[in-house]
Design a protein around this motif. Sequence first.
Motif, PDB file in Angstrom:
ATOM      1  N   GLN A  69      -4.109  -3.425  -1.883  1.00 31.41           N
ATOM      2  CA  GLN A  69      -3.718  -2.287  -2.706  1.00 31.41           C
ATOM      3  C   GLN A  69      -4.101  -0.987  -2.008  1.00 31.41           C
ATOM      4  N   THR A  70      -5.274  -0.981  -1.385  1.00 33.91           N
ATOM      5  CA  THR A  70      -5.694   0.181  -0.617  1.00 33.91           C
ATOM      6  C   THR A  70      -4.691   0.494   0.490  1.00 33.91           C
ATOM      7  N   ALA A  71      -4.139  -0.545   1.089  1.00 34.77           N
ATOM      8  CA  ALA A  71      -3.158  -0.369   2.157  1.00 34.77           C
ATOM      9  C   ALA A  71      -1.765  -0.069   1.624  1.00 34.77           C
ATOM     10  N   GLY A  72      -1.622   0.005   0.302  1.00 32.36           N
ATOM     11  CA  GLY A  72      -0.327   0.330  -0.281  1.00 32.36           C
ATOM     12  C   GLY A  72       0.629  -0.828  -0.381  1.00 32.36           C
ATOM     13  N   LEU A  73       0.093  -2.040  -0.545  1.00 33.76           N
ATOM     14  CA  LEU A  73       0.934  -3.234  -0.483  1.00 33.76           C
ATOM     15  C   LEU A  73       0.663  -4.164  -1.650  1.00 33.76           C
ATOM     16  N   LEU A  74       1.724  -4.688  -2.218  1.00 36.41           N
ATOM     17  CA  LEU A  74       1.638  -5.748  -3.219  1.00 36.41           C
ATOM     18  C   LEU A  74       1.968  -7.060  -2.531  1.00 36.41           C
TER      19      LEU A  74
END
Length: 365
Positions: free
Chosen positions: A73-78
């Motif tokens: 989530q920190t990396a912007g990914l689901l």
Amino acid sequence: MAKLIDVRTSRRAVLKATAVLGGAAALKGFGSIMEASLSPARAQGLEISTLRSTSRSWLWVVEDFGMEGEFFQTAGLLVSTASTERGTNHDALLTGAADILLGAPQQNMRVQILGQPVFIFAGFVNKFASNVVIKKEIADRLGVDENSPVMDKARALEGLRMGTTGPGGGPDQLLRYFLAKAGLDPDSDAQLVRVQGGSAMIAAMQQNQIDGFCLSSPTSDLAVRDAGATYLFNMSNNPPPELDDFLYITASAKEETAQEKAEALVAYCRGCALAQRTIHEDPETFKQWSRAWFEAMDDELFEISYKNNINIFMETPVPTRAQFELNRQFLADTLAATGQDPIPDSYSFEEAFRLEYVNEAMASL
């Protein structure tokens, strides 16, 4: 195509993660990483799906920790993931069941040399962490134990019925490697039996259908503690010297995924890198998370299992050329021993791996 099970996503509440990890102290540990690593990709709704052979094992923990600890989530990914309960799954990857496949790099290398458009882009485990256990009564009769010379242990496999996840899987390859090392024919001097699932392995041994098996922890630990088995090869803590830095679990993808989801691949590598960094820099936080993740284990088994696995994880997801060369040689020996076509001389590190995604991810940390 195999039925997919155990589907999860990485949308977990940060408060839930910090509660599992011990409250304020854990929040501070995660927070320092997250604050330093916020990505504009978060708002872009990147998504990716992954596939592995079993649902819950130390082999997949980097990804699971990345999901539960909110590193993705920190990396912007689901991230969504599923398991097949099969040893090899490249058919599922190639037919679009998932964007990323977790597994042994040699499985990927086998289909690459056949011309399939897949590549390896990240690494997680650098121990051949499928352990070989046999009935203790057999080991005692043969006079071998975990600390015996490698050749003595390899020869002990002669005539045994050994459970594996199936042809082409890591456990099958490792058993064939040890049998060949001892000068034995894996197809005639032992019986390699496909068994589906860890609990089924133990049950098959207890019912005298097999004499032992090759599988990762915690199944191997449970067999030793509760099912009358003993370690023949503990590949995490006592591997043969030549397999001490053996790239064993990697992430691979199709060329189509690279074209359509390059940014998601970078974000995936970033989330994994954050998880791996925490495993090495804050092992107590990782241990607390692991205790909750493997909630079905009792405390004694967890302590055994954790000790047997804490050293299997790479510090970063960047594979090395040396790791490729070892896998290449290992695969070449396996192909030769089974009468298959050899690896083309031109097959190289650059053909097997594409590291631009993981390199970009590491540069952003």
